[in-house]
Motif scaffolding. Sequence first.
Motif, PDB file in Angstrom:
ATOM      1  N   GLU A  42       1.065  -1.172  -0.045  1.00 16.52           N
ATOM      2  CA  GLU A  42       0.086   0.098   0.155  1.00 16.52           C
ATOM      3  C   GLU A  42       1.078   1.153  -0.055  1.00 16.52           C
ATOM      4  N   TYR A  43       0.624   2.370  -0.867  1.00 13.90           N
ATOM      5  CA  TYR A  43       1.243   3.475  -1.216  1.00 13.90           C
ATOM      6  C   TYR A  43       0.274   4.515  -0.829  1.00 13.90           C
ATOM      7  N   GLY A  51      -3.077   4.018  -2.864  1.00  8.21           N
ATOM      8  CA  GLY A  51      -3.045   2.898  -3.941  1.00  8.21           C
ATOM      9  C   GLY A  51      -2.700   1.461  -3.413  1.00  8.21           C
ATOM     10  N   ILE A  52      -3.187   0.530  -3.645  1.00  6.68           N
ATOM     11  CA  ILE A  52      -2.849  -0.700  -3.241  1.00  6.68           C
ATOM     12  C   ILE A  52      -2.685  -2.037  -4.201  1.00  6.68           C
ATOM     13  N   ALA A  80      -5.388  -4.369  -8.331  1.00  3.80           N
ATOM     14  CA  ALA A  80      -4.840  -3.169  -7.967  1.00  3.80           C
ATOM     15  C   ALA A  80      -5.951  -2.209  -7.604  1.00  3.80           C
ATOM     16  N   GLY A  81      -5.879  -0.996  -6.934  1.00  2.00           N
ATOM     17  CA  GLY A  81      -6.926  -0.235  -6.623  1.00  2.00           C
ATOM     18  C   GLY A  81      -6.515   0.683  -5.756  1.00  2.00           C
ATOM     19  N   VAL A  82      -7.752   1.430  -5.134  1.00  2.00           N
ATOM     20  CA  VAL A  82      -7.268   2.556  -4.283  1.00  2.00           C
ATOM     21  C   VAL A  82      -8.312   2.305  -2.929  1.00  2.00           C
ATOM     22  N   GLN A  95     -10.839  -2.853  -5.599  1.00  2.00           N
ATOM     23  CA  GLN A  95      -9.731  -3.395  -6.315  1.00  2.00           C
ATOM     24  C   GLN A  95     -10.102  -4.106  -7.530  1.00  2.00           C
ATOM     25  N   LEU A  96      -9.331  -3.800  -8.821  1.00  2.00           N
ATOM     26  CA  LEU A  96      -9.776  -4.802  -9.922  1.00  2.00           C
ATOM     27  C   LEU A  96      -8.474  -5.418 -10.558  1.00  2.00           C
TER      28      LEU A  96
END
Length: 156
Positions: A42-43, A51-52, A80-82, A95-96
Amino acid sequence: MIAGIIGAKAQFTFGAGVNVGIPVGDAGDISSFTIGGEIHGEYKFSEKFSGIVTSGYTHFIGKDLGGGIKLNYGAVPLLAGVRVYPTEKFFIGGQLGYGFFTGDASGGGFCYKPQVGYDAGTVQVALNYNGITKNGSTIGWIALSGIFKFGGGGEK
């Protein structure tokens, strides 16, 4: 306003943990529950937005389908997602990506994972729905995950 969303306090954390869940829909007809492991990075762009990326393995414990037949299969999502943090510790995210099936299931499909959770600093707990859809059919499960975070920096 944009500066408040993507501010200068960026940080990266890495985490690993376990998840347990209940299959729903078609998956619930052939499986009793799920158990698995996951990793994520996770950023945090700011205190409110991150973002993850996530991957792992979830095993579906099969039901007896008659005659001693049980399906043995699993799922490997690449997502990846938010996440949005409306408060310091509570998050809502999505996430998708793509999910692969293993064992008695084959192929894969479009994967998605909406979630809500609580971030206690070094430990994160989330309730999420996981779905893998291919040709209009979905294998889905509701899971509770616990992640131990390490690496990175920053305060929480």
